[in-house]
Design a protein around this motif. Structure first.
Motif, PDB file in Angstrom:
ATOM      1  N   GLU A   2      26.945  29.150 -24.650  1.00 44.54           N
ATOM      2  CA  GLU A   2      27.981  29.256 -25.751  1.00 44.54           C
ATOM      3  C   GLU A   2      29.141  29.644 -24.862  1.00 44.54           C
ATOM      4  OE1 GLU A   2      28.917  28.865 -28.756  1.00 44.54           O
ATOM      5  OE2 GLU A   2      26.821  27.645 -28.632  1.00 44.54           O
ATOM      6  N   MET A   6      32.801  27.626 -24.467  1.00 43.85           N
ATOM      7  CA  MET A   6      34.041  28.488 -24.768  1.00 43.85           C
ATOM      8  C   MET A   6      34.962  28.294 -23.534  1.00 43.85           C
ATOM      9  SD  MET A   6      35.708  31.691 -24.212  1.00 43.85           S
ATOM     10  CE  MET A   6      34.387  32.950 -23.798  1.00 43.85           C
ATOM     11  N   LYS A  10      38.668  26.799 -22.956  1.00 42.99           N
ATOM     12  CA  LYS A  10      39.851  27.719 -22.743  1.00 42.99           C
ATOM     13  C   LYS A  10      40.499  27.391 -21.377  1.00 42.99           C
ATOM     14  CE  LYS A  10      38.923  32.222 -23.461  1.00 42.99           C
ATOM     15  NZ  LYS A  10      40.187  32.268 -24.456  1.00 42.99           N
TER      16      LYS A  10
END
Lengths: 279, 317
Positions: A2, A6, A10
């Motif tokens: 996860e 992410m 980003k």
């Protein structure tokens, strides 16, 4: 997993912020700022013990941006973490702003003023020695450019780090193979970098500098060898993420015009969509 | 103030550091293969974990000192003034002063202490160089007692400083250690001329005042160890009294004490100023006292220049 997902997204968002900052300021160092985004994200989100609400925590891990000109991605990451408001990035390089074109300690989260190349590693050695004196557990990360390794002061500090057996010191080379005038190997041959650093007493590890998962695993696995400083040669692409900026020396400190910014943002937005689609 | 008893300032600096280190665990010294020159061998033996040797690498010594300071240490870097004011200059400017790291640079064997070794080993530009860096104190103690007091005083100032001392044994100007930042010390009062000196020529200036007195000239002598920040008040006050000022320093005529004093006077109370210093040339080689004598930085030379200055002024030139 996860976290990796992410951070991959980003990375694209940070690249967009970098280009916006440079476009607005009409000043900056595009290529090198884009090449080290994943290195910064891995350290600041996945590895380092830091608290953006308490940037002076005594036992925090230290990060030194020795390649101080790659300041845009550094500021963007610090702002994203909450060291200071993201909206302040709009003042980057504006008259009187604390967000100058090279990092200073006026910016929460910045440990030392940099910009002149070849300084950061020695400062990092001092911090790592301080940690040893205090038997403190913090680590010191110093991000250098590959062109920066032309500076003799880097090698002085490298020698001293090995002498003091600083296994709490991690040097990272953003090996994008370009400096302002061109190919690092044509300006001043650096290779064989691994042999050089090994001969100076460092433990050397190669890693894909855009592979966030591998970067985090590598950093978390340190020290591999007790009693030795570690050098991570992060193989990167200068200008990473925007096709027409990648591997082009002219984008060392070129500022995008309206059309170039539009095209770059389109490409980065496409990338974001791809990442979303994979989820 | 006996001429017979002499001492090199570095020994008293080292003693002050030993005393401080016993009381304060955050004191750290850094040197670049100069523990002998800096007289800190005993410190290395007593506090090995807080004595950092970096080898012949002045740039790194300063960078490392900055890193230590940024982690809460009170750091003293000791080594030859000639190298710290030139080779390590960018590290002092950026890593120490610009960042605001609490590092004190003790430049030993400054000026022409290493007279015979030639200009590579002279530091005659250090005041000018470090004065021009924001956030730096610049201090030249005039004897071993004052050097001791300087270290004890500046350790409590949480900002960078450069302190230049010499190498050779020098006479005592003071019986007791005493120093405050930005303070000049009146060693002698007279109304004919003001002499302002710093560092190891202060004692020679004191002797020059005795010569002048015998010749009927009564000088005020001010020791100005703190060149930045400087004691403006005492300079202006004395210039008001005597109307003319002579400065004496073991430094280039450019950018040192003379220009610092001239700036204060020019901005506040313009009077004629005579700067006695090393001229704009790579100096003749020789022992420190020979070089002083050659350029008129000894007592006779200073007295002669002061007299010539006074004659020029009395002739309206």
């Amino acid at each position: 997993m996860e976290q990796t997902k992410m951070l991959k997204k980003k990375a694209v968002q940070i690249r967009k912020m970098v280009l916006e900052m440079i476009y607005r300021a009409k000043s900056g160092h595009t290529g090198g700022s884009l090449s080290c985004v994943e290195i910064l994200l891995s350290l600041f989100y996945g590895v380092m013990q830091i608290d953006p609400k308490n940037p002076k925590l005594p036992d925090r891990d230290r990060f030194i941006m020795s390649k101080g000109h790659s300041v845009e991605s550094y500021y963007a990451v610090l702002a994203d973490l909450g060291f200071f408001p993201v909206s302040d990035l709009e003042s980057y390089c504006q008259f009187g702003s604390y967000l100058t074109g090279h990092p200073t300690t006026k910016v929460p989260g910045v440990e030392v003023n940099t910009g002149a190349l070849g300084h950061g590693l020695a400062v990092g050695v001092g911090m790592a020695i301080a940690a040893k004196i205090e038997s403190a557990g913090y680590k010191v990360y110093v991000l250098m450019g590959d062109g920066e390794l032309d500076e003799g002061s880097v090698w002085e500090a490298a020698q001293i780090a090995a002498h003091y057996r600083l296994d709490n010191l991690i040097g990272i080379v953003d090996r994008n193979r370009l400096q302002i005038s061109g190919d690092t190997e044509q300006i001043l041959k650096l290779e064989n970098l691994e042999q050089k650093w090994t001969a100076f007493g460092w433990h050397v590890i190669h890693v894909d500098g855009h592979d966030i998962e591998r970067l985090i695993d590598t950093f978390k696995g340190l020290p591999v060898e007790r009693g030795k400083p570690h050098l991570i040669i992060a193989h990167t692409i200068k200008g990473k993420g925007v096709s027409f900026i990648e591997n082009n020396k002219d984008w060392h400190h070129k500022v995008p015009n309206d059309e170039e910014l539009r095209m770059a943002m389109m490409e980065l937005d496409e990338r974001l969509k791809e990442l979303d689609a994979h989820e | 103030m006996s001429e017979k008893s002499k001492m090199a300032s570095r020994h008293m600096v080292a003693q002050a550091l030993m005393e401080l280190a016993r009381e304060d665990e955050t004191i750290v010294v850094v040197t670049s293969d100069a523990r002998g020159s800096a007289a800190i061998t005993k410190f290395f033996d007593t506090f090995p974990e807080r004595a950092i040797e970096v080898g012949i690498a002045e740039q790194s010594a300063v960078g490392i000192a900055a890193g230590l300071a940024l982690c809460g240490k009170k750091v003293f870097v000791l080594g030859p003034a000639c190298f710290y004011s030139a080779r390590a200059f960018e590290q002092v400017k950026n890593d120490v002063a610009y960042t605001g790291a609490n590092v004190k640079i003790i430049g030993v064997s400054g000026g022409v202490s290493y007279g015979p070794l030639g200009s590579t080993h002279h530091a005659l530009h250090d005041i000018a160089a470090f004065r021009a860096i924001p956030n730096m104190d610049v201090i030249l103690p005039s004897d071993a007692n004052q050097a001791y007091a300087v270290v004890k005083h500046i350790v409590n100032r949480e900002r960078p400083a450069y302190i230049r001392i010499g190498r050779n044994p020098i006479p005592f100007v003071y019986d007791q250690p005493s120093f405050e930042i930005a303070k000049g010390y009146v060693l002698r009062n007279g109304s004919d001329v003001t002499i302002i000196a710093c560092g190891e020529v202060v004692w020679h200036a004191l002797k020059a005042c005795e010569i002048l007195s015998k010749e009927g000239v009564e000088a005020t002598l001010i020791d100005m160890p703190s060149i930045k920040p400087i004691d403006e008040e005492i300079i202006i006050k004395s210039a008001r009294k005597t109307g003319k000022v002579v400065t004496v320093e073991e430094h280039s005529v450019h950018g040192g004490l003379g220009e610092a004093v001239s700036a204060v006077l020019g901005n506040n109370f313009p009077v004629p100023v005579e700067i006695i210093a090393i001229p704009d040339e790579f100096p003749v080689t020789g022992r420190q006292e020979e070089v002083f004598s050659h350029y008129g930085l000894d007592s006779v030379g200073i007295a002669t220049r002061v007299q010539a200055f006074l004659r020029r002024l009395s002739h309206g030139r």
